[in-house]
Design a protein around this motif. Sequence first.
Motif, PDB file in Angstrom:
ATOM      1  N   LEU A 116       0.843  -1.199   0.000  1.00 25.72           N
ATOM      2  CA  LEU A 116       0.000   0.000   0.000  1.00 25.72           C
ATOM      3  C   LEU A 116       0.877   1.247   0.000  1.00 25.72           C
ATOM      4  CD1 LEU A 116      -2.931   0.991   0.211  1.00 25.72           C
ATOM      5  CD2 LEU A 116      -2.575   1.139   2.684  1.00 25.72           C
ATOM      6  N   VAL A 117       1.881   1.236   0.879  1.00 21.25           N
ATOM      7  CA  VAL A 117       2.795   2.374   0.975  1.00 21.25           C
ATOM      8  C   VAL A 117       3.512   2.583  -0.353  1.00 21.25           C
ATOM      9  CG1 VAL A 117       4.966   3.079   2.036  1.00 21.25           C
ATOM     10  CG2 VAL A 117       3.120   2.205   3.462  1.00 21.25           C
ATOM     11  N   MET A 118       3.993   1.478  -0.937  1.00 20.56           N
ATOM     12  CA  MET A 118       4.731   1.591  -2.189  1.00 20.56           C
ATOM     13  C   MET A 118       3.836   2.110  -3.312  1.00 20.56           C
ATOM     14  SD  MET A 118       6.207  -1.330  -4.655  1.00 20.56           S
ATOM     15  CE  MET A 118       4.540  -1.538  -5.236  1.00 20.56           C
ATOM     16  N   VAL A 119       2.609   1.591  -3.372  1.00 26.72           N
ATOM     17  CA  VAL A 119       1.712   2.015  -4.448  1.00 26.72           C
ATOM     18  C   VAL A 119       1.405   3.509  -4.314  1.00 26.72           C
ATOM     19  CG1 VAL A 119      -0.619   1.787  -5.370  1.00 26.72           C
ATOM     20  CG2 VAL A 119       0.713  -0.255  -4.856  1.00 26.72           C
ATOM     21  N   LEU A 120       1.137   3.970  -3.086  1.00 30.85           N
ATOM     22  CA  LEU A 120       0.853   5.387  -2.886  1.00 30.85           C
ATOM     23  C   LEU A 120       2.046   6.239  -3.321  1.00 30.85           C
ATOM     24  CD1 LEU A 120      -1.014   5.485   0.541  1.00 30.85           C
ATOM     25  CD2 LEU A 120      -1.925   5.936  -1.744  1.00 30.85           C
ATOM     26  N   ALA A 121       3.233   5.829  -2.870  1.00 34.95           N
ATOM     27  CA  ALA A 121       4.429   6.600  -3.221  1.00 34.95           C
ATOM     28  C   ALA A 121       4.634   6.600  -4.728  1.00 34.95           C
ATOM     29  CB  ALA A 121       5.651   6.018  -2.521  1.00 34.95           C
ATOM     30  N   ASN A 122       4.394   5.453  -5.365  1.00 26.39           N
ATOM     31  CA  ASN A 122       4.625   5.376  -6.808  1.00 26.39           C
ATOM     32  C   ASN A 122       3.587   6.160  -7.596  1.00 26.39           C
ATOM     33  OD1 ASN A 122       6.731   3.791  -6.143  1.00 26.39           O
ATOM     34  ND2 ASN A 122       5.986   1.928  -7.136  1.00 26.39           N
ATOM     35  N   ILE A 123       2.361   6.198  -7.092  1.00 22.88           N
ATOM     36  CA  ILE A 123       1.360   7.047  -7.756  1.00 22.88           C
ATOM     37  C   ILE A 123       1.829   8.498  -7.677  1.00 22.88           C
ATOM     38  CG2 ILE A 123      -1.004   7.933  -7.621  1.00 22.88           C
ATOM     39  CD1 ILE A 123      -1.920   5.177  -6.791  1.00 22.88           C
ATOM     40  N   GLY A 124       2.334   8.883  -6.493  1.00 22.17           N
ATOM     41  CA  GLY A 124       2.878  10.238  -6.335  1.00 22.17           C
ATOM     42  C   GLY A 124       3.984  10.503  -7.339  1.00 22.17           C
ATOM     43  N   THR A 125       4.909   9.548  -7.477  1.00 25.82           N
ATOM     44  CA  THR A 125       6.018   9.722  -8.412  1.00 25.82           C
ATOM     45  C   THR A 125       5.507   9.841  -9.843  1.00 25.82           C
ATOM     46  OG1 THR A 125       7.362   8.377  -6.925  1.00 25.82           O
ATOM     47  CG2 THR A 125       8.226   8.751  -9.116  1.00 25.82           C
ATOM     48  N   THR A 126       4.535   8.982 -10.198  1.00 22.32           N
ATOM     49  CA  THR A 126       3.994   9.044 -11.556  1.00 22.32           C
ATOM     50  C   THR A 126       3.320  10.389 -11.801  1.00 22.32           C
ATOM     51  OG1 THR A 126       3.556   6.694 -11.301  1.00 22.32           O
ATOM     52  CG2 THR A 126       2.650   7.743 -13.244  1.00 22.32           C
ATOM     53  N   ILE A 127       2.618  10.896 -10.784  1.00 19.16           N
ATOM     54  CA  ILE A 127       2.001  12.220 -10.920  1.00 19.16           C
ATOM     55  C   ILE A 127       3.082  13.259 -11.207  1.00 19.16           C
ATOM     56  CG2 ILE A 127       0.827  14.074  -9.645  1.00 19.16           C
ATOM     57  CD1 ILE A 127      -0.751  11.873  -8.196  1.00 19.16           C
ATOM     58  N   ALA A 128       4.196  13.159 -10.471  1.00 22.36           N
ATOM     59  CA  ALA A 128       5.281  14.125 -10.679  1.00 22.36           C
ATOM     60  C   ALA A 128       5.801  14.060 -12.109  1.00 22.36           C
ATOM     61  CB  ALA A 128       6.409  13.860  -9.691  1.00 22.36           C
ATOM     62  N   GLU A 129       5.946  12.841 -12.630  1.00 23.11           N
ATOM     63  CA  GLU A 129       6.478  12.716 -13.997  1.00 23.11           C
ATOM     64  C   GLU A 129       5.509  13.311 -15.011  1.00 23.11           C
ATOM     65  OE1 GLU A 129       9.290  11.958 -13.520  1.00 23.11           O
ATOM     66  OE2 GLU A 129       9.168  10.702 -11.732  1.00 23.11           O
ATOM     67  N   LEU A 130       4.216  12.969 -14.857  1.00 25.79           N
ATOM     68  CA  LEU A 130       3.239  13.493 -15.815  1.00 25.79           C
ATOM     69  C   LEU A 130       3.103  15.000 -15.661  1.00 25.79           C
ATOM     70  CD1 LEU A 130       0.524  10.687 -15.746  1.00 25.79           C
ATOM     71  CD2 LEU A 130       2.352  11.063 -17.395  1.00 25.79           C
ATOM     72  N   ALA A 131       3.231  15.499 -14.417  1.00 23.60           N
ATOM     73  CA  ALA A 131       3.210  16.943 -14.214  1.00 23.60           C
ATOM     74  C   ALA A 131       4.407  17.578 -14.913  1.00 23.60           C
ATOM     75  CB  ALA A 131       3.225  17.267 -12.718  1.00 23.60           C
ATOM     76  N   GLY A 132       5.545  16.865 -14.893  1.00 32.00           N
ATOM     77  CA  GLY A 132       6.724  17.358 -15.591  1.00 32.00           C
ATOM     78  C   GLY A 132       6.454  17.464 -17.086  1.00 32.00           C
ATOM     79  N   ILE A 133       5.796  16.435 -17.633  1.00 26.54           N
ATOM     80  CA  ILE A 133       5.463  16.457 -19.063  1.00 26.54           C
ATOM     81  C   ILE A 133       4.516  17.619 -19.351  1.00 26.54           C
ATOM     82  CG2 ILE A 133       4.272  15.178 -20.896  1.00 26.54           C
ATOM     83  CD1 ILE A 133       5.372  12.595 -19.496  1.00 26.54           C
ATOM     84  N   ALA A 134       3.515  17.813 -18.457  1.00 30.47           N
ATOM     85  CA  ALA A 134       2.566  18.916 -18.638  1.00 30.47           C
ATOM     86  C   ALA A 134       3.299  20.252 -18.582  1.00 30.47           C
ATOM     87  CB  ALA A 134       1.487  18.849 -17.556  1.00 30.47           C
ATOM     88  N   ALA A 135       4.244  20.379 -17.624  1.00 32.34           N
ATOM     89  CA  ALA A 135       4.968  21.645 -17.473  1.00 32.34           C
ATOM     90  C   ALA A 135       5.757  21.959 -18.735  1.00 32.34           C
ATOM     91  CB  ALA A 135       5.898  21.572 -16.269  1.00 32.34           C
ATOM     92  N   VAL A 136       6.422  20.942 -19.296  1.00 27.78           N
ATOM     93  CA  VAL A 136       7.201  21.165 -20.508  1.00 27.78           C
ATOM     94  C   VAL A 136       6.283  21.534 -21.667  1.00 27.78           C
ATOM     95  CG1 VAL A 136       8.715  20.076 -22.199  1.00 27.78           C
ATOM     96  CG2 VAL A 136       9.061  19.644 -19.765  1.00 27.78           C
ATOM     97  N   SER A 137       5.158  20.802 -21.773  1.00 21.76           N
ATOM     98  CA  SER A 137       4.266  21.076 -22.907  1.00 21.76           C
ATOM     99  C   SER A 137       3.737  22.504 -22.823  1.00 21.76           C
ATOM    100  CB  SER A 137       3.133  20.053 -22.951  1.00 21.76           C
ATOM    101  OG  SER A 137       2.152  20.371 -21.988  1.00 21.76           O
ATOM    102  N   GLU A 138       3.450  22.965 -21.599  1.00 17.48           N
ATOM    103  CA  GLU A 138       2.919  24.323 -21.480  1.00 17.48           C
ATOM    104  C   GLU A 138       3.998  25.376 -21.677  1.00 17.48           C
ATOM    105  OE1 GLU A 138       0.481  24.451 -17.961  1.00 17.48           O
ATOM    106  OE2 GLU A 138      -1.078  23.293 -18.965  1.00 17.48           O
TER     107      GLU A 138
END
Lengths: 434, 431
Positions: A116-138
């Motif tokens: 559970l802990v790992m999945v939560l942390a990894n969802i957070g990490t994935t959000i960060a990566e996709l946010a990074g992609i969004a930031a670059v695209s914008e």
Amino acid sequence: MRRNPFSLLPRAARPGARPLRRARWPAILRAIPQGLAALGPGLLAAAAGNDAGGIATAAAVGAASGYQLLWAYLLSSISLLVVQEMCARMGALTGRGLADLLRERFRVRWTALAMLVMVLANIGTTIAELAGIAAVSELFGLSRWIAVPLAACGLAVLVLRLPYGPAERVFLSLAALLLAYFAAALLAAPDWNAVLQGLLQPTPPRDLSEAALLLTIWGSQVTPYMHFFVQAAVVDKGATERELGSIRLDATVGVVISSAVAIFVVIATAATLHTAGVAVEDAATAARALEPLAGAQAALLFGAGLLGAALLAAGVVPLSTAYAVCEAFGWERGISRPLREAPLFYGLFAAVLGGATAVVLWPGLPLIRAMVASQFLAGVLLPPLLAFILLLANDHRLLGKGVNGPLANTLGIGTLLLLTALEGLLLAQSFLGK
Amino acid sequence: MNVQHGCQHQAMGDTAAAVTPLCVSLLIGVPLLDAEGERVGTVRDIVVRLGTSPWPEVTGLVAQVAGRDVFVPYDQLARLDAAGAQLRELHLSLERFVRRDNELLLFADVMDRQMLDVAGRRLVRVDDLQLLSADGRLRLVGIESGLRPLLRRLLPRVLARHIPPGPVLDWAEAEYLPHQPPVVRLQLPRERLARLRPAELAALLDRLAYPQARAMLDTLSPQVAADALEELAPKRQAHLVEGLEEDRAAAILGAMLPESAADLVEALDPARGERLLQRLPEQVSSSVRDLLHYAPRTAGGVMYPKVATVPQGTSVAEALAALRHPTTPRPRAALFVTDSAGRLVGTVPLGLLLTAEPTTPVETLIDPDIPAVRTDEPAPRLAEIMAESDALELPVVDESGRLVGAVAADEILEVVAPPPQRTGATKAFAT
């Protein structure tokens, strides 16, 4: 019957035959590719660990507090090195993944908690990566509503159905552009005395936000998924006790490179943005730290590097998540399985990637802040995983003579205590009020 | 895969002889009660003995009594179920429990670990185990895995008790994989594995962590182990063989085909490879050594040295008789004709040989389009030569034209069309 007078002669003796190629390389030359192949899992884990969230955090920290928190980067890279070495060693000595070992040692309930802990942390990490992609695209004027779903779908296909290797090389080369921060930091003429002081003189957190910032730094450096990844990769390589030396070297080189990049991002942003009193609120401001090097091209350089770092991790983190959960619970897994044989595996992958996409598309989500917050989440979730890893790495029955030495234990437990203390401080403050 | 269906959850029985399966997860942690129903300790584990029956018999419990682990023989129990284990009498030995050979502790050694489902050719995680009582003995009968047993173990006991036993994998269909290094000596029957085809056994070995795979190789006969190893990549073979006792490793190496043995020795640490070769009979090691002179990915590196040959002047009938002889290497696609010095005269495709008149001399059947290749011809080039000459098997000769081996199309296919390999980070999550 057709008769070829030369057909019974050996090829080389026939007129016009090509000279025979010498197939055997000298021993020393043959050793080089082997050495390079050994330098792999740790290096890749570290490259992917130096992800969009990590870069955004380093830029935000440098801009907000100058050189003052460099020591935290130095200490957290030691934490990272110690934990990565433990997991790589466990992989080489047992031939098994981290989730597999967790399940066998800690049984169903504790494993469920760890997952559970790992999945939560990894969802957070994935959000960060996709946010990074969004930031670059914008940064380049493309709406996140187009870029993020496109990237998520593209990555899913790339990771699940294509050989991936060529794409990975492209991502790695893009991410390597972040090495430009070395030059940028040097060109920005930082105050080297202050840099040295910041690196070597730890300052205890003065208030809540500084304690939270420290947790964020540790979370950005010692990203939870990296440990599952490095162990899986070591196992996949088929490394055994004999390759322990090269596996350790690999882990060390990876950590040194990725930590050096993070430290130079802090120095570069501290020297430019902090002295100018600018806070990192979006990708455009973060890119300004590269201006001493790239001038008008700073945004392009920063964008490409951040995009590479984000893409490198965004596909692999959901994959690693799904794999570890299925490994722990014994469900069919692996991208070589068809969907109907491993529905839970693909379901988990889709849930992590899809969930993260949905969060990033939340209207008005501040991207840089979301990236930093995800690293804070990782920092908060790190101590339980660290405790599990420490217990495993001290298990005699599992590792025999390969258990942790006193140094690894001191540093590992020290990290655990520090993070727990920071969390305790935050919890106490938020419950008791100021 | 043999799947049985568990019956509905049993009512709280008051005899030790349960008629429906008992779930081990529900027995661990239940109270140990004396004959009057007063609690004297806690059940920690269940002991089974590996014997002649494929379903091991429960010999007793490990219980924590007065702060120490003691052994409670099964025949001292009046009942055993999810409500508790009750003693028949007021006697109980407080001698500390010690582990014995050929005994497994179901919670410590089996639960949560992986086992081989031989029929299903896969690894299964033991989420729960089921015990069944038959003619007064309680036996381990099945392995339960999946969401149902996981839920049973996640939920608190009061709820977990209401999750009935589900479908199981028959214990007799699964192979237990001991701890590495082993805690006790176990005699595990491995006949089921020995009956698998080498490629299937290899696929199973490939899925195991290397310490387990090594332990399994150790328990198989050298010939079975050798046949299975030949199906694995040389690097993986080397990893597995490196951890074995040298006697054992040499026995396996000696049972391999020379060309496979040479590939393995090439992949081993040179000193170790040399020591293993020295332990082999002279005749075997010399044929392996001969092959080691050739570079990998050349005709010499991929060829097999034992080929069917006949001397010049042999008739078709004599050649066929020679091929039937048990010591003649089995021909693949061609028969090779040599002169008295062992030099190659020509290649006769088997198809021609089979359809020719018995009295025909074999030389007249030689296909002149099939060339001989030198030992240092690069292996990818062999594919082109095969395509040009329509040959399925090519003779390999040394500098003096002496026949030293042959290469068939299947070896070349492995060189020119290796199975697709994933690269990069996702490779770790492929299987």
